[in-house]
Scaffold this motif. Structure first.
Motif, PDB file in Angstrom:
ATOM      1  N   LEU A  78       0.824  -1.204   0.000  1.00  0.00           N
ATOM      2  CA  LEU A  78       0.000   0.000   0.000  1.00  0.00           C
ATOM      3  C   LEU A  78       0.865   1.263   0.000  1.00  0.00           C
ATOM      4  O   LEU A  78       0.544   2.236  -0.681  1.00  0.00           O
ATOM      5  N   ALA A  79       1.956   1.249   0.740  1.00  0.00           N
ATOM      6  CA  ALA A  79       2.861   2.406   0.747  1.00  0.00           C
ATOM      7  C   ALA A  79       3.429   2.650  -0.651  1.00  0.00           C
ATOM      8  O   ALA A  79       3.537   3.800  -1.097  1.00  0.00           O
ATOM      9  N   ALA A  80       3.758   1.577  -1.361  1.00  0.00           N
ATOM     10  CA  ALA A  80       4.266   1.717  -2.732  1.00  0.00           C
ATOM     11  C   ALA A  80       3.181   2.273  -3.656  1.00  0.00           C
ATOM     12  O   ALA A  80       3.465   3.110  -4.525  1.00  0.00           O
ATOM     13  N   ARG A  81       1.954   1.829  -3.461  1.00  0.00           N
ATOM     14  CA  ARG A  81       0.841   2.335  -4.276  1.00  0.00           C
ATOM     15  C   ARG A  81       0.595   3.814  -4.001  1.00  0.00           C
ATOM     16  O   ARG A  81       0.320   4.594  -4.923  1.00  0.00           O
ATOM     17  N   VAL A  82       0.691   4.220  -2.742  1.00  0.00           N
ATOM     18  CA  VAL A  82       0.531   5.636  -2.400  1.00  0.00           C
ATOM     19  C   VAL A  82       1.638   6.464  -3.051  1.00  0.00           C
ATOM     20  O   VAL A  82       1.372   7.540  -3.598  1.00  0.00           O
ATOM     21  N   ALA A  83       2.857   5.961  -3.021  1.00  0.00           N
ATOM     22  CA  ALA A  83       3.972   6.675  -3.648  1.00  0.00           C
ATOM     23  C   ALA A  83       3.736   6.842  -5.147  1.00  0.00           C
ATOM     24  O   ALA A  83       4.001   7.912  -5.719  1.00  0.00           O
ATOM     25  N   LEU A  84       3.215   5.809  -5.783  1.00  0.00           N
ATOM     26  CA  LEU A  84       2.917   5.884  -7.213  1.00  0.00           C
ATOM     27  C   LEU A  84       1.839   6.933  -7.486  1.00  0.00           C
ATOM     28  O   LEU A  84       1.954   7.721  -8.427  1.00  0.00           O
ATOM     29  N   ILE A  85       0.815   6.959  -6.664  1.00  0.00           N
ATOM     30  CA  ILE A  85      -0.234   7.978  -6.816  1.00  0.00           C
ATOM     31  C   ILE A  85       0.383   9.364  -6.671  1.00  0.00           C
ATOM     32  O   ILE A  85       0.070  10.283  -7.431  1.00  0.00           O
TER      33      ILE A  85
END
Length: 107
Positions: free
Chosen positions: A15-22
């Motif tokens: 989820l942290a990686a997905r937030v960074a991508l966003i």
């Protein structure tokens, strides 16, 4: 490390990686696209009991619905990244993250 803790850590890292991508795509992405991605994070966080992250996603979704963009949303994405990594999942932790969002809104 227990299997449950390892799974939780894996979910939080994902989820942290997905937030960074966003966050990287936020300056050029449409509001609808951002809202869809934040909603997907909300659903995953809810499914795994990451309630502080759920609370922050609600604040971000409300901001996007109001037409907010730019640094304000980026700031909330930073708070969301921290919230998905939080080891506490209780009411006071949710309130703390919501207070941080409120400070971002007014500050």
């Amino acid at each position: 490390m227990s299997a449950a803790h390892a799974t939780s850590h894996t979910v939080q890292s994902d989820l942290a990686a997905r937030v960074a991508l966003i966050g990287r795509r936020a300056p050029t992405a449409s509001t609808a696209s951002l809202a869809t991605e934040v909603d997907a994070i909300r659903a995953a966080a809810l499914a795994h009991g990451l309630y502080p992250a759920v609370a922050v996603t609600h604040a971000i979704e409300a901001a996007l619905a109001r037409g907010e963009r730019g640094p304000l949303v980026t700031g909330w994405l930073h708070i969301l990244r921290d919230a998905v990594s939080c080891d506490r999942h209780d009411g006071p932790a949710c309130e703390t993250y919501l207070a941080a969002c409120s400070v971002r809104l007014s500050g």
